[in-house]
Write a protein that holds these residues in place. Structure first.
Motif, PDB file in Angstrom:
ATOM      1  N   VAL A 111      23.038  89.678  72.296  1.00  0.00           N
ATOM      2  CA  VAL A 111      22.734  88.386  72.929  1.00  0.00           C
ATOM      3  C   VAL A 111      22.718  87.264  71.897  1.00  0.00           C
ATOM      4  CG1 VAL A 111      20.926  87.083  74.112  1.00  0.00           C
ATOM      5  CG2 VAL A 111      21.467  89.410  74.848  1.00  0.00           C
ATOM      6  N   LEU A 112      22.153  87.557  70.719  1.00  0.00           N
ATOM      7  CA  LEU A 112      22.121  86.548  69.661  1.00  0.00           C
ATOM      8  C   LEU A 112      23.528  86.167  69.185  1.00  0.00           C
ATOM      9  CD1 LEU A 112      19.067  87.738  67.529  1.00  0.00           C
ATOM     10  CD2 LEU A 112      19.181  85.739  69.017  1.00  0.00           C
ATOM     11  N   LYS A 113      24.396  87.145  69.110  1.00  0.00           N
ATOM     12  CA  LYS A 113      25.783  86.870  68.698  1.00  0.00           C
ATOM     13  C   LYS A 113      26.474  85.979  69.716  1.00  0.00           C
ATOM     14  CE  LYS A 113      28.461  89.991  66.991  1.00  0.00           C
ATOM     15  NZ  LYS A 113      29.240  91.239  66.814  1.00  0.00           N
ATOM     16  N   ILE A 114      26.235  86.312  71.000  1.00  0.00           N
ATOM     17  CA  ILE A 114      26.839  85.493  72.054  1.00  0.00           C
ATOM     18  C   ILE A 114      26.297  84.073  72.007  1.00  0.00           C
ATOM     19  CG2 ILE A 114      27.026  85.199  74.560  1.00  0.00           C
ATOM     20  CD1 ILE A 114      27.021  88.287  74.767  1.00  0.00           C
ATOM     21  N   ASN A 115      24.973  83.973  71.827  1.00  0.00           N
ATOM     22  CA  ASN A 115      24.359  82.636  71.744  1.00  0.00           C
ATOM     23  C   ASN A 115      24.900  81.831  70.581  1.00  0.00           C
ATOM     24  OD1 ASN A 115      22.814  83.125  73.986  1.00  0.00           O
ATOM     25  ND2 ASN A 115      20.929  83.602  72.882  1.00  0.00           N
ATOM     26  N   ARG A 116      25.064  82.502  69.450  1.00  0.00           N
ATOM     27  CA  ARG A 116      25.580  81.809  68.280  1.00  0.00           C
ATOM     28  C   ARG A 116      27.012  81.328  68.517  1.00  0.00           C
ATOM     29  NH1 ARG A 116      25.851  84.838  62.551  1.00  0.00           N
ATOM     30  NH2 ARG A 116      27.414  86.006  63.714  1.00  0.00           N
ATOM     31  N   PHE A 117      27.797  82.172  69.186  1.00  0.00           N
ATOM     32  CA  PHE A 117      29.180  81.811  69.499  1.00  0.00           C
ATOM     33  C   PHE A 117      29.218  80.590  70.423  1.00  0.00           C
ATOM     34  CE2 PHE A 117      32.776  82.167  72.447  1.00  0.00           C
ATOM     35  CZ  PHE A 117      33.831  82.042  71.551  1.00  0.00           C
ATOM     36  N   ILE A 118      28.336  80.623  71.421  1.00  0.00           N
ATOM     37  CA  ILE A 118      28.279  79.515  72.377  1.00  0.00           C
ATOM     38  C   ILE A 118      27.861  78.219  71.674  1.00  0.00           C
ATOM     39  CG2 ILE A 118      27.059  78.608  74.399  1.00  0.00           C
ATOM     40  CD1 ILE A 118      26.927  81.504  75.436  1.00  0.00           C
ATOM     41  N   VAL A 119      26.828  78.314  70.822  1.00  0.00           N
ATOM     42  CA  VAL A 119      26.357  77.130  70.100  1.00  0.00           C
ATOM     43  C   VAL A 119      27.448  76.565  69.209  1.00  0.00           C
ATOM     44  CG1 VAL A 119      24.736  76.311  68.342  1.00  0.00           C
ATOM     45  CG2 VAL A 119      23.921  77.755  70.203  1.00  0.00           C
ATOM     46  N   LEU A 120      28.125  77.434  68.473  1.00  0.00           N
ATOM     47  CA  LEU A 120      29.207  76.981  67.600  1.00  0.00           C
ATOM     48  C   LEU A 120      30.330  76.342  68.407  1.00  0.00           C
ATOM     49  CD1 LEU A 120      29.442  79.900  64.984  1.00  0.00           C
ATOM     50  CD2 LEU A 120      28.705  77.547  64.568  1.00  0.00           C
ATOM     51  N   SER A 121      30.645  76.937  69.546  1.00  0.00           N
ATOM     52  CA  SER A 121      31.701  76.387  70.396  1.00  0.00           C
ATOM     53  C   SER A 121      31.336  74.999  70.897  1.00  0.00           C
ATOM     54  CB  SER A 121      31.950  77.321  71.599  1.00  0.00           C
ATOM     55  OG  SER A 121      32.371  78.595  71.161  1.00  0.00           O
ATOM     56  N   VAL A 122      30.070  74.844  71.318  1.00  0.00           N
ATOM     57  CA  VAL A 122      29.616  73.537  71.806  1.00  0.00           C
ATOM     58  C   VAL A 122      29.663  72.493  70.697  1.00  0.00           C
ATOM     59  CG1 VAL A 122      27.612  72.262  72.669  1.00  0.00           C
ATOM     60  CG2 VAL A 122      28.192  74.480  73.657  1.00  0.00           C
ATOM     61  N   VAL A 123      29.223  72.890  69.488  1.00  0.00           N
ATOM     62  CA  VAL A 123      29.230  71.964  68.350  1.00  0.00           C
ATOM     63  C   VAL A 123      30.653  71.534  68.023  1.00  0.00           C
ATOM     64  CG1 VAL A 123      28.789  71.746  65.877  1.00  0.00           C
ATOM     65  CG2 VAL A 123      27.064  72.782  67.367  1.00  0.00           C
ATOM     66  N   ILE A 124      31.593  72.497  68.013  1.00  0.00           N
ATOM     67  CA  ILE A 124      32.987  72.185  67.680  1.00  0.00           C
ATOM     68  C   ILE A 124      33.597  71.271  68.731  1.00  0.00           C
ATOM     69  CG2 ILE A 124      35.298  73.168  67.449  1.00  0.00           C
ATOM     70  CD1 ILE A 124      33.954  75.622  66.147  1.00  0.00           C
ATOM     71  N   VAL A 125      33.363  71.594  69.998  1.00  0.00           N
ATOM     72  CA  VAL A 125      33.905  70.771  71.087  1.00  0.00           C
ATOM     73  C   VAL A 125      33.326  69.352  71.020  1.00  0.00           C
ATOM     74  CG1 VAL A 125      33.944  70.444  73.586  1.00  0.00           C
ATOM     75  CG2 VAL A 125      34.393  72.708  72.615  1.00  0.00           C
ATOM     76  N   ALA A 126      32.007  69.252  70.740  1.00  0.00           N
ATOM     77  CA  ALA A 126      31.377  67.930  70.638  1.00  0.00           C
ATOM     78  C   ALA A 126      31.963  67.135  69.476  1.00  0.00           C
ATOM     79  CB  ALA A 126      29.870  68.087  70.467  1.00  0.00           C
ATOM     80  N   PHE A 127      32.192  67.809  68.344  1.00  0.00           N
ATOM     81  CA  PHE A 127      32.772  67.152  67.177  1.00  0.00           C
ATOM     82  C   PHE A 127      34.175  66.639  67.478  1.00  0.00           C
ATOM     83  CE2 PHE A 127      35.408  67.458  63.339  1.00  0.00           C
ATOM     84  CZ  PHE A 127      34.761  66.535  62.529  1.00  0.00           C
ATOM     85  N   LEU A 128      35.002  67.508  68.089  1.00  0.00           N
ATOM     86  CA  LEU A 128      36.370  67.102  68.431  1.00  0.00           C
ATOM     87  C   LEU A 128      36.368  65.965  69.453  1.00  0.00           C
ATOM     88  CD1 LEU A 128      38.135  70.594  68.641  1.00  0.00           C
ATOM     89  CD2 LEU A 128      38.310  68.899  66.821  1.00  0.00           C
TER      90      LEU A 128
END
Length: 204
Positions: free
Chosen positions: A11-28
């Motif tokens: 679950v933590l790995k999935i959460n980390r992936f989701i957080v990173l994805s959101v951060v990258i999308v927000a940055f772009l």
């Protein structure tokens, strides 16, 4: 045997992936937004709008400054020579004041020399009319300051006698801030001098 710890790790790995994805999308997304604003701003700077009589907005494409500089420089020099040499007893103070806004101290020095020589006093005393008939300018726009050579033809009306002269002036133009209405073209004449003066003989 399954343990709850492995499930938590997944679950933590999935959460980390989701957080990173959101951060990258927000940055772009922010980068794209900034680029869009910058692009729109550039387009707006190169365009202007006029309001029609019916209230509609009409876009007018501005020509680049480099394309405009020749037209503005010629108009500036035409205006200056008309003001500086087109004089009579009723307008010379007003015209000279306008002319002095279009040039630097080199123009002012010539004005002061003419004044010291009594030119403007004679203009008043004898009611002379000095009229500019033609202004022909050659420009070198390769680099700033822009060099110019202007030939003007003017006449001096002495009542019963009209004398015609040609004068060659030279100098340079530099860009300055526009000043409405005193210097609408945003150019200033520098290193100005009168190169030659010749009387045109009457062929009649």
């Amino acid at each position: 045997m399954k343990t709850p710890y492995k499930s938590i790790y997944s679950v933590l790995k999935i959460n980390r992936f989701i957080v990173l994805s959101v951060v990258i999308v927000a940055f772009l997304s922010n980068v794209f937004s900034l680029w869009s604003v910058f692009d729109i701003n550039n387009k707006m700077l190169n365009s202007m709008f006029a309001v029609n009589t019916d209230g509609s907005v009409i876009p007018l494409k501005l020509i680049s400054e480099q394309e405009n500089i020749e037209v503005e420089a010629l108009a500036h020099l035409e205006l200056f020579h008309q003001y500086f040499y087109g004089l009579d007893a009723s307008n010379f103070e007003r015209n000279l004041e306008k002319a002095l806004w279009l040039g630097d101290s080199s123009v002012d020095n010539i004005y002061r020399q003419k004044k010291a020589d009594g030119l403007y006093n004679r203009l008043i005393q004898y009611s002379l009319v000095q009229k500019v008939n033609e202004v022909d300018t050659e420009l070198n726009l390769a680099a700033e300051p822009y060099e110019f050579r202007t030939t003007i033809t003017f006449e001096i009306n002495r009542g019963s006698v009209v004398d015609v002269y040609t004068m060659v002036t030279k100098g340079q133009l530099v860009k300055v801030d526009r000043h409405f209405p005193r210097n609408t073209h945003g150019l200033l004449i520098t290193n100005f001098f009168e190169n030659s003066l010749r009387k045109v003989e009457n062929e009649n």
